[in-house]
Design a protein around this motif. Sequence first.
Motif, PDB file in Angstrom:
ATOM      1  N   ASP A  12       0.857  -1.188   0.000  1.00  0.00           N
ATOM      2  CA  ASP A  12       0.000   0.000   0.000  1.00  0.00           C
ATOM      3  C   ASP A  12       0.900   1.246   0.000  1.00  0.00           C
ATOM      4  O   ASP A  12       1.724   1.376  -0.885  1.00  0.00           O
ATOM      5  CB  ASP A  12      -0.991  -0.013   1.174  1.00  0.00           C
ATOM      6  CG  ASP A  12      -1.929  -1.212   1.065  1.00  0.00           C
ATOM      7  OD1 ASP A  12      -2.341  -1.524  -0.067  1.00  0.00           O
ATOM      8  OD2 ASP A  12      -2.210  -1.840   2.088  1.00  0.00           O
ATOM      9  N   THR A  13       0.796   2.074   1.031  1.00  0.00           N
ATOM     10  CA  THR A  13       1.600   3.304   0.997  1.00  0.00           C
ATOM     11  C   THR A  13       2.848   3.220   1.898  1.00  0.00           C
ATOM     12  O   THR A  13       3.507   4.230   2.136  1.00  0.00           O
ATOM     13  CB  THR A  13       0.739   4.522   1.404  1.00  0.00           C
ATOM     14  OG1 THR A  13       0.076   4.206   2.622  1.00  0.00           O
ATOM     15  CG2 THR A  13      -0.268   4.857   0.329  1.00  0.00           C
ATOM     16  N   VAL A  14       3.144   2.018   2.371  1.00  0.00           N
ATOM     17  CA  VAL A  14       4.368   1.842   3.168  1.00  0.00           C
ATOM     18  C   VAL A  14       5.429   1.191   2.282  1.00  0.00           C
ATOM     19  O   VAL A  14       5.164   0.183   1.626  1.00  0.00           O
ATOM     20  CB  VAL A  14       4.108   0.917   4.379  1.00  0.00           C
ATOM     21  CG1 VAL A  14       5.416   0.607   5.118  1.00  0.00           C
ATOM     22  CG2 VAL A  14       3.103   1.560   5.340  1.00  0.00           C
ATOM     23  N   VAL A  15       6.630   1.781   2.264  1.00  0.00           N
ATOM     24  CA  VAL A  15       7.713   1.132   1.532  1.00  0.00           C
ATOM     25  C   VAL A  15       8.625   0.448   2.547  1.00  0.00           C
ATOM     26  O   VAL A  15       9.167   1.078   3.450  1.00  0.00           O
ATOM     27  CB  VAL A  15       8.446   2.108   0.564  1.00  0.00           C
ATOM     28  CG1 VAL A  15       8.998   3.310   1.268  1.00  0.00           C
ATOM     29  CG2 VAL A  15       9.537   1.399  -0.198  1.00  0.00           C
ATOM     30  N   GLU A  98      11.005  14.021   4.383  1.00  0.00           N
ATOM     31  CA  GLU A  98       9.908  14.557   5.196  1.00  0.00           C
ATOM     32  C   GLU A  98       8.723  13.603   5.192  1.00  0.00           C
ATOM     33  O   GLU A  98       7.576  13.960   4.885  1.00  0.00           O
ATOM     34  CB  GLU A  98       9.579  15.983   4.760  1.00  0.00           C
ATOM     35  CG  GLU A  98      10.746  16.906   5.123  1.00  0.00           C
ATOM     36  CD  GLU A  98      10.473  18.383   5.006  1.00  0.00           C
ATOM     37  OE1 GLU A  98       9.490  18.768   4.354  1.00  0.00           O
ATOM     38  OE2 GLU A  98      11.261  19.169   5.576  1.00  0.00           O
ATOM     39  N   LYS A  99       9.046  12.371   5.497  1.00  0.00           N
ATOM     40  CA  LYS A  99       8.049  11.315   5.670  1.00  0.00           C
ATOM     41  C   LYS A  99       8.542  10.469   6.841  1.00  0.00           C
ATOM     42  O   LYS A  99       9.755  10.405   7.074  1.00  0.00           O
ATOM     43  CB  LYS A  99       7.971  10.461   4.400  1.00  0.00           C
ATOM     44  CG  LYS A  99       7.444  11.275   3.230  1.00  0.00           C
ATOM     45  CD  LYS A  99       7.249  10.504   1.962  1.00  0.00           C
ATOM     46  CE  LYS A  99       6.698  11.472   0.901  1.00  0.00           C
ATOM     47  NZ  LYS A  99       6.542  10.865  -0.408  1.00  0.00           N
ATOM     48  N   PRO A 100       7.637   9.843   7.572  1.00  0.00           N
ATOM     49  CA  PRO A 100       8.099   9.104   8.748  1.00  0.00           C
ATOM     50  C   PRO A 100       8.940   7.879   8.381  1.00  0.00           C
ATOM     51  O   PRO A 100       8.647   7.180   7.405  1.00  0.00           O
ATOM     52  CB  PRO A 100       6.790   8.687   9.428  1.00  0.00           C
ATOM     53  CG  PRO A 100       5.740   8.784   8.379  1.00  0.00           C
ATOM     54  CD  PRO A 100       6.185   9.821   7.404  1.00  0.00           C
ATOM     55  N   PRO A 204      -1.653  12.474   8.224  1.00  0.00           N
ATOM     56  CA  PRO A 204      -1.496  13.649   7.355  1.00  0.00           C
ATOM     57  C   PRO A 204      -0.021  13.800   6.983  1.00  0.00           C
ATOM     58  O   PRO A 204       0.756  14.434   7.707  1.00  0.00           O
ATOM     59  CB  PRO A 204      -1.994  14.799   8.232  1.00  0.00           C
ATOM     60  CG  PRO A 204      -1.835  14.311   9.634  1.00  0.00           C
ATOM     61  CD  PRO A 204      -1.862  12.818   9.627  1.00  0.00           C
ATOM     62  N   THR A 205       0.349  13.213   5.862  1.00  0.00           N
ATOM     63  CA  THR A 205       1.769  13.078   5.509  1.00  0.00           C
ATOM     64  C   THR A 205       2.492  14.422   5.463  1.00  0.00           C
ATOM     65  O   THR A 205       3.623  14.532   5.940  1.00  0.00           O
ATOM     66  CB  THR A 205       1.881  12.339   4.156  1.00  0.00           C
ATOM     67  OG1 THR A 205       1.185  11.089   4.306  1.00  0.00           O
ATOM     68  CG2 THR A 205       3.326  12.065   3.775  1.00  0.00           C
ATOM     69  N   GLY A 207       1.749  17.134   7.110  1.00  0.00           N
ATOM     70  CA  GLY A 207       1.867  17.609   8.495  1.00  0.00           C
ATOM     71  C   GLY A 207       2.980  16.866   9.228  1.00  0.00           C
ATOM     72  O   GLY A 207       3.763  17.473   9.974  1.00  0.00           O
ATOM     73  N   ILE A 208       3.054  15.560   9.008  1.00  0.00           N
ATOM     74  CA  ILE A 208       4.128  14.783   9.663  1.00  0.00           C
ATOM     75  C   ILE A 208       5.487  15.244   9.127  1.00  0.00           C
ATOM     76  O   ILE A 208       6.441  15.423   9.886  1.00  0.00           O
ATOM     77  CB  ILE A 208       3.924  13.262   9.439  1.00  0.00           C
ATOM     78  CG1 ILE A 208       2.678  12.784  10.203  1.00  0.00           C
ATOM     79  CG2 ILE A 208       5.158  12.478   9.899  1.00  0.00           C
ATOM     80  CD1 ILE A 208       2.320  11.314   9.986  1.00  0.00           C
ATOM     81  N   GLY A 209       5.551  15.494   7.830  1.00  0.00           N
ATOM     82  CA  GLY A 209       6.811  15.950   7.225  1.00  0.00           C
ATOM     83  C   GLY A 209       7.256  17.279   7.807  1.00  0.00           C
ATOM     84  O   GLY A 209       8.430  17.482   8.123  1.00  0.00           O
ATOM     85  N   LEU A 210       6.304  18.198   7.968  1.00  0.00           N
ATOM     86  CA  LEU A 210       6.651  19.516   8.521  1.00  0.00           C
ATOM     87  C   LEU A 210       7.011  19.399  10.002  1.00  0.00           C
ATOM     88  O   LEU A 210       7.880  20.116  10.511  1.00  0.00           O
ATOM     89  CB  LEU A 210       5.489  20.497   8.317  1.00  0.00           C
ATOM     90  CG  LEU A 210       5.227  20.865   6.842  1.00  0.00           C
ATOM     91  CD1 LEU A 210       3.954  21.687   6.702  1.00  0.00           C
ATOM     92  CD2 LEU A 210       6.418  21.628   6.251  1.00  0.00           C
ATOM     93  N   THR A 211       6.357  18.465  10.691  1.00  0.00           N
ATOM     94  CA  THR A 211       6.708  18.225  12.101  1.00  0.00           C
ATOM     95  C   THR A 211       8.154  17.729  12.194  1.00  0.00           C
ATOM     96  O   THR A 211       8.927  18.148  13.065  1.00  0.00           O
ATOM     97  CB  THR A 211       5.749  17.178  12.710  1.00  0.00           C
ATOM     98  OG1 THR A 211       4.414  17.647  12.564  1.00  0.00           O
ATOM     99  CG2 THR A 211       6.051  16.933  14.179  1.00  0.00           C
TER     100      THR A 211
END
Length: 261
Positions: A12-15, A98-100, A204-205, A207-211
Amino acid sequence: MDYQNLLVEQKDTVVEVTLNRPEKYNALTHQVAQEMIDLCSRAAADPSMRCVLLTGAGKGFCAGQDLTEVRDQAESFSLRNHLNSGYNPMVSALRRLEKPVVVAINGACAGAGLGLALGGDIRYASDKAVFLTAFIGIGLVPDSGVSYWLPRLVGPARAAEMLFTNERVSAARAAEIGLINRVVSNAELMAEARALARQLAEGPTLGIGLTKRALNHSLGITLDEQLEFEAQLQDIAGHTQDYREGVSAFREKRQPGFKGK
Ligand code: LHQ
C-alpha cells in the motif's frame, strides 16, 4: 537504480526496505549507502510512498562498516571522503526525508549501523537486539551521526560510557535510556512495526513531514555540521596503528592489542 543490497517492497503506501547482506549482519559498504540514498530520493518524490519501514535480513540489523572491505585500503585512503561520499549523505537523506521512517531493529546494531538506525524517527527493537557503538573497538571515533544523536537521546554521560567502553546494551536497557522507543518480542517485531508504519502512512503526511522539519530544526547545531566534524576526526583516527590493529584483530577473531598510537 537496481538494488543489489536492499530488498524493497511497497505495501500500500508503506515502503518496506530490508538491508540484505545477512551473512555479514548487513554490514555497510559505499554501494549500500548509494542504494539507500537513491531509495530516499525515490520516497521523497513519490506521493504513493507515505512511510518508510527499515529493517535487516537475518540475525543482525546492521554491523556498521563492512570490515572485510577496508582491510586493503592504502595509507592514503581518506575516511573523511569515504564518509562524505557515502554514509553521511545516506544519514542526511534519511533525516531530511519529510516522511516518517520507522526502524525495526531485528538484531545487532553497531557502528555506522547504529548511526543509520538513529537517523530514523521511531525505533522498535526485537528483544534479541543488542546495541553497541563499536567504533572504539577498532580505534575509531563515532561517525554517521552517532556522536550527534547519542548525547541528545541518552545524555552525555551515558553516551560517553557507550562510546568509551563499547558496552553491549540490551534492547530492554536501550528502551530504558531512550535509545529506542519500544522493545518487542522477536516474533512480534515486524507485525508491530508494520502496524505503526501503516498508521503513520495513513496520517497527514505533509503535516508529519513539517513536524519532522520542526524537530530537526530544534536540535541546534545541525546534523550536517556534526557529520562533517566527525568525518574530519575519523580521518585522523583512521591513520592510527590502533585502527589497523583493530581491523586485523576482528578479521583474525582475536582480541586487539592496542598501543595508544
Ligand atoms: C561482519 C561485521 C562487519 C563484516 C559482523 N563487517 N562482517 C566508517 C568508515 C570507514 C571505516 C571504518 O568504520 C566506519 C564506521 C563503522 O561502522 S566502525 C564499526 C564497524 N563495526 C564493527 O566494528 C562491528 C564488528 N562486529 C561485531 O562487533 C560483532 O560482529 C557484532 C557485535 C555486530 C555481532 O556479534 P555476534 O552476534 O557475536 O556475531 P558475529 O561476530 O559472529 O558476526 C556474525 C557474522 O557477521 C560473522 O561472519 P562469520 O562468517 O564469521 O559467521 C562476522 O564476521 C560478520 N560481521 N560484523 N562489521
